[in-house]
Design a protein around this motif. Structure first.
Motif, PDB file in Angstrom:
ATOM      1  N   GLN A 123     -16.315 -54.674-128.746  1.00 22.71           N
ATOM      2  CA  GLN A 123     -16.352 -53.740-127.623  1.00 22.71           C
ATOM      3  C   GLN A 123     -15.560 -52.452-127.882  1.00 22.71           C
ATOM      4  O   GLN A 123     -14.461 -52.301-127.646  1.00 22.71           O
ATOM      5  CB  GLN A 123     -15.401 -54.623-126.589  1.00 22.71           C
TER       6      GLN A 123
ATOM      7  N   GLN B  47     -13.324 -55.305-120.416  1.00 23.95           N
ATOM      8  CA  GLN B  47     -13.903 -56.773-119.849  1.00 23.95           C
ATOM      9  C   GLN B  47     -13.013 -57.039-118.440  1.00 23.95           C
ATOM     10  O   GLN B  47     -11.977 -56.656-118.667  1.00 23.95           O
ATOM     11  CB  GLN B  47     -13.768 -57.740-120.946  1.00 23.95           C
TER      12      GLN B  47
ATOM     13  N   SER C 287     -11.604 -59.854-118.265  1.00 22.20           N
ATOM     14  CA  SER C 287     -10.790 -60.973-118.880  1.00 22.20           C
ATOM     15  C   SER C 287      -9.539 -60.573-118.389  1.00 22.20           C
ATOM     16  O   SER C 287      -8.430 -61.434-118.617  1.00 22.20           O
ATOM     17  CB  SER C 287     -11.170 -61.348-120.219  1.00 22.20           C
TER      18      SER C 287
ATOM     19  N   GLN D 274      -7.489 -62.272-115.767  1.00 23.40           N
ATOM     20  CA  GLN D 274      -7.018 -63.673-116.146  1.00 23.40           C
ATOM     21  C   GLN D 274      -5.411 -63.719-116.395  1.00 23.40           C
ATOM     22  O   GLN D 274      -4.737 -64.495-115.750  1.00 23.40           O
ATOM     23  CB  GLN D 274      -7.618 -64.259-117.228  1.00 23.40           C
TER      24      GLN D 274
ATOM     25  N   ARG E 113     -17.986 -49.528-121.642  1.00 26.47           N
ATOM     26  CA  ARG E 113     -18.098 -49.682-123.125  1.00 26.47           C
ATOM     27  C   ARG E 113     -18.389 -48.258-123.789  1.00 26.47           C
ATOM     28  O   ARG E 113     -19.446 -47.665-123.208  1.00 26.47           O
ATOM     29  CB  ARG E 113     -19.088 -50.656-123.490  1.00 26.47           C
TER      30      ARG E 113
ATOM     31  N   GLN F 108     -18.749 -57.006-114.454  1.00 29.24           N
ATOM     32  CA  GLN F 108     -18.689 -58.412-114.707  1.00 29.24           C
ATOM     33  C   GLN F 108     -18.252 -59.158-113.516  1.00 29.24           C
ATOM     34  O   GLN F 108     -17.510 -58.705-112.791  1.00 29.24           O
ATOM     35  CB  GLN F 108     -17.707 -58.373-116.079  1.00 29.24           C
TER      36      GLN F 108
ATOM     37  N   GLU G  47     -15.666 -62.314-113.639  1.00 23.60           N
ATOM     38  CA  GLU G  47     -14.922 -63.024-114.529  1.00 23.60           C
ATOM     39  C   GLU G  47     -14.571 -64.318-113.855  1.00 23.60           C
ATOM     40  O   GLU G  47     -14.307 -64.445-112.634  1.00 23.60           O
ATOM     41  CB  GLU G  47     -13.628 -62.460-114.894  1.00 23.60           C
TER      42      GLU G  47
ATOM     43  N   PHE H 253     -15.170 -66.108-128.925  1.00 23.60           N
ATOM     44  CA  PHE H 253     -14.407 -65.077-128.496  1.00 23.60           C
ATOM     45  C   PHE H 253     -12.992 -65.751-128.660  1.00 23.60           C
ATOM     46  O   PHE H 253     -12.594 -66.676-128.701  1.00 23.60           O
ATOM     47  CB  PHE H 253     -14.845 -64.990-126.661  1.00 23.60           C
TER      48      PHE H 253
ATOM     49  N   PHE I 296     -10.278 -65.533-127.110  1.00 22.69           N
ATOM     50  CA  PHE I 296      -9.381 -65.919-126.109  1.00 22.69           C
ATOM     51  C   PHE I 296      -9.872 -67.343-125.597  1.00 22.69           C
ATOM     52  O   PHE I 296      -9.271 -68.033-124.648  1.00 22.69           O
ATOM     53  CB  PHE I 296      -9.281 -65.147-124.949  1.00 22.69           C
ATOM     54  N   VAL I 297     -10.981 -67.877-126.452  1.00 20.63           N
ATOM     55  CA  VAL I 297     -11.519 -69.375-126.033  1.00 20.63           C
ATOM     56  C   VAL I 297     -11.736 -70.067-127.293  1.00 20.63           C
ATOM     57  O   VAL I 297     -11.725 -69.555-128.165  1.00 20.63           O
ATOM     58  CB  VAL I 297     -12.717 -69.263-125.206  1.00 20.63           C
TER      59      VAL I 297
ATOM     60  N   GLY J  66     -20.820 -65.274-121.215  1.00 21.88           N
ATOM     61  CA  GLY J  66     -19.863 -65.855-122.349  1.00 21.88           C
ATOM     62  C   GLY J  66     -18.836 -66.878-121.729  1.00 21.88           C
ATOM     63  O   GLY J  66     -18.445 -66.483-120.471  1.00 21.88           O
ATOM     64  N   ALA J  67     -18.617 -67.763-122.507  1.00 24.31           N
ATOM     65  CA  ALA J  67     -17.289 -68.591-121.791  1.00 24.31           C
ATOM     66  C   ALA J  67     -16.731 -69.502-122.951  1.00 24.31           C
ATOM     67  O   ALA J  67     -17.016 -69.396-123.993  1.00 24.31           O
ATOM     68  CB  ALA J  67     -18.092 -69.547-120.610  1.00 24.31           C
ATOM     69  N   GLY J  68     -15.842 -70.397-122.194  1.00 23.51           N
ATOM     70  CA  GLY J  68     -15.138 -71.143-123.237  1.00 23.51           C
ATOM     71  C   GLY J  68     -13.809 -72.084-122.626  1.00 23.51           C
ATOM     72  O   GLY J  68     -13.786 -71.703-121.337  1.00 23.51           O
TER      73      GLY J  68
ATOM     74  N   ALA K  14     -12.947 -70.593-118.850  1.00 24.03           N
ATOM     75  CA  ALA K  14     -13.173 -69.141-118.326  1.00 24.03           C
ATOM     76  C   ALA K  14     -14.571 -68.738-118.782  1.00 24.03           C
ATOM     77  O   ALA K  14     -15.217 -69.472-119.853  1.00 24.03           O
ATOM     78  CB  ALA K  14     -12.255 -68.253-119.173  1.00 24.03           C
ATOM     79  N   PHE K  15     -14.995 -67.925-117.970  1.00 20.13           N
ATOM     80  CA  PHE K  15     -16.457 -67.414-118.214  1.00 20.13           C
ATOM     81  C   PHE K  15     -16.410 -65.869-117.812  1.00 20.13           C
ATOM     82  O   PHE K  15     -15.642 -65.505-117.061  1.00 20.13           O
ATOM     83  CB  PHE K  15     -17.497 -68.076-117.567  1.00 20.13           C
ATOM     84  N   GLY K  16     -17.328 -65.131-118.525  1.00 20.35           N
ATOM     85  CA  GLY K  16     -17.556 -63.565-117.812  1.00 20.35           C
ATOM     86  C   GLY K  16     -19.072 -63.235-118.114  1.00 20.35           C
ATOM     87  O   GLY K  16     -19.671 -63.775-118.942  1.00 20.35           O
TER      88      GLY K  16
HETATM   89  N1  PHE Z   1     -15.023 -61.087-121.800  1.00 19.80           N
HETATM   90  C1  PHE Z   1     -16.262 -61.473-122.435  1.00 19.80           C
HETATM   91  C2  PHE Z   1     -17.097 -60.413-122.841  1.00 19.80           C
HETATM   92  O1  PHE Z   1     -17.132 -59.333-122.061  1.00 19.80           O
HETATM   93  C3  PHE Z   1     -16.797 -62.569-121.870  1.00 19.80           C
HETATM   94  C4  PHE Z   1     -15.894 -63.913-121.662  1.00 19.80           C
HETATM   95  C5  PHE Z   1     -15.179 -64.051-120.713  1.00 19.80           C
HETATM   96  C6  PHE Z   1     -16.050 -64.930-122.723  1.00 19.80           C
HETATM   97  C7  PHE Z   1     -14.548 -65.259-120.619  1.00 19.80           C
HETATM   98  C8  PHE Z   1     -15.288 -65.923-122.823  1.00 19.80           C
HETATM   99  C9  PHE Z   1     -14.546 -66.114-121.604  1.00 19.80           C
HETATM  100  O2  PHE Z   1     -17.913 -60.368-123.792  1.00 19.80           O
END
Ligand code: PHE
Length: 340
Positions: free
Chosen positions: A161, A183, A185, A188, A209, A223, A225, A263, A265-266, A285-287, A308-310
């Motif tokens: 990023q 992001q 994130s 969170q 970005r 995004q 989140e 990622f 953080f997951v 993206g998630a996890g 979490a997902f984004g």
């Molecule tokens: N923050 C990540 C991104 O910008 C997306 C993401 C969020 C992935 C939360 C996993 C959990 O690409």
């Protein structure tokens, strides 16, 4: 002057006057006519003045005739004046006429931006299943955007990023390094600072970005989140929640699948694909929230788990509305915006 001459004179005046009064086009011409035929120096008035010099017989004959002629002419002037005035009022009214039956001009009304429309739709869907909508700042510190999310300074994930760093005053004060968040994130971490599980939030917002733009990339985008922390949470819950979202957005026919991904953080991390109109596309993206991140959040990972997902709001809107260039969203181009 002979009687005949006097007679002739009056008749000439009458004839000429009658001719001229017919052609009078406006009040100004009429006034000129009045001066010419009835003014102090007019022939008729001179004639009347001269009557006293006539013989008794002539006086009796021409006095009444001349006076009668004057009255007739005055009456004709008066009539002409009235009708000219009427005509002028009529013209004015015609000019200022308001056609009350004409259709009203359409007043153009503003409306919400397509991204706001889809954001609100998504917020409604999540709120209906118990999620709270929270927001965080667009200017972030390195800590919330990276370090607290298990991305230390030397972590290769920082290169995923490319970042707009802000110039901070070059002082001895230990000011934190500031950046435009890459992001959502980061929210969170902020939220967990003053909330404990169970947690169910989504956080929409703008991210940045530092990269070249093209049809599918812009230096800023949005995004959404998501974070859910509770007991016995697994990837199955994530899939269930995302299916609710996508079905409500795109119709019952859509399918969701996960592919392994990474990622920091997951753990595990996944890439979320959605099948829409027969085509699989990457959408989020998630996890499962990494134990290290839970630890930073001061949440006991032996009791609580979460996902979490984004995902990109533009991507969701592009699919929903069939848009072919992501840069249109921030272009301000009314030809584009007016379609929503
Ligand atoms: N923050 C990540 C991104 O910008 C997306 C993401 C969020 C992935 C939360 C996993 C959990 O690409």
């Amino acid at each position: 002057m002979t009687v005949m001459d006097l007679q002739q004179k009056l008749e000439n005046i009458k004839k000429l006057f009658n001719q001229k009064i017919r052609d009078v086009k406006n009040l100004e011409v009429l006034e000129n006519l009045r001066v010419q035929f009835l003014g102090r120096k007019s022939e008729l008035v001179e004639f009347l003045k001269g009557i006293k010099n006539l013989t008794e017989e002539e006086k009796r004959k021409f006095g009444p005739v001349a006076n009668q002629l004057r009255r007739e002419m005055e009456k004709l002037m008066e009539d002409a004046k009235k009708s000219l005035k009427m005509r002028e009022v009529g013209k004015l009214m015609e000019k200022d006429r308001i056609d009350i039956s004409a259709p009203a001009k359409k007043i153009s009304q503003g409306h919400l931006h397509p991204l706001t429309l889809i954001q609100r739709k998504i917020e409604d869907i999540f709120q209906s299943i118990g999620f709270e909508v929270v927001e965080g700042p667009e200017i972030e510190t390195e800590y919330y955007n990276f370090n607290a999310l298990n991305i230390p300074a030397d972590h290769p994930a920082r290169e995923m990023q490319d970042t707009f760093w802000l110039q901070t005053p070059n002082s001895k004060l230990q000011t934190p390094k500031l950046l435009m968040r890459t992001q959502t994130s980061s929210v969170q971490i902020r939220y967990a600072e003053n909330h404990q599980p169970p947690i169910r939030i989504i956080s929409p917002g703008r991210v940045f970005r530092f990269e070249a733009t093209d049809q599918t990339h812009d230096i800023q985008f949005h995004q959404i989140e998501g974070l859910m922390i509770d007991k016995n949470i697994s990837l199955a819950n994530l899939k269930g929640v995302l299916e609710i979202l996508f079905k409500k957005l795109y119709g019952k026919g859509v399918e969701v699948r996960f592919r392994p991904s990474y990622f920091p953080f997951v753990e595990p991390g996944v890439e979320v694909d959605m099948k829409f109109r027969g085509k699989w596309m990457e959408i989020a993206g998630a996890g499962m929230v990494h134990p290290k991140v839970l630890n930073t959040m001061k949440i006991d990972s032996r009791i609580w788990q979460g996902f979490a997902f984004g995902m990109g709001l533009e991507r969701l809107a592009i699919i929903k509305y069939g848009i072919d260039d992501v840069r249109l969203f921030s272009s301000g181009d009314l030809r584009f915006l007016k379609q929503f």
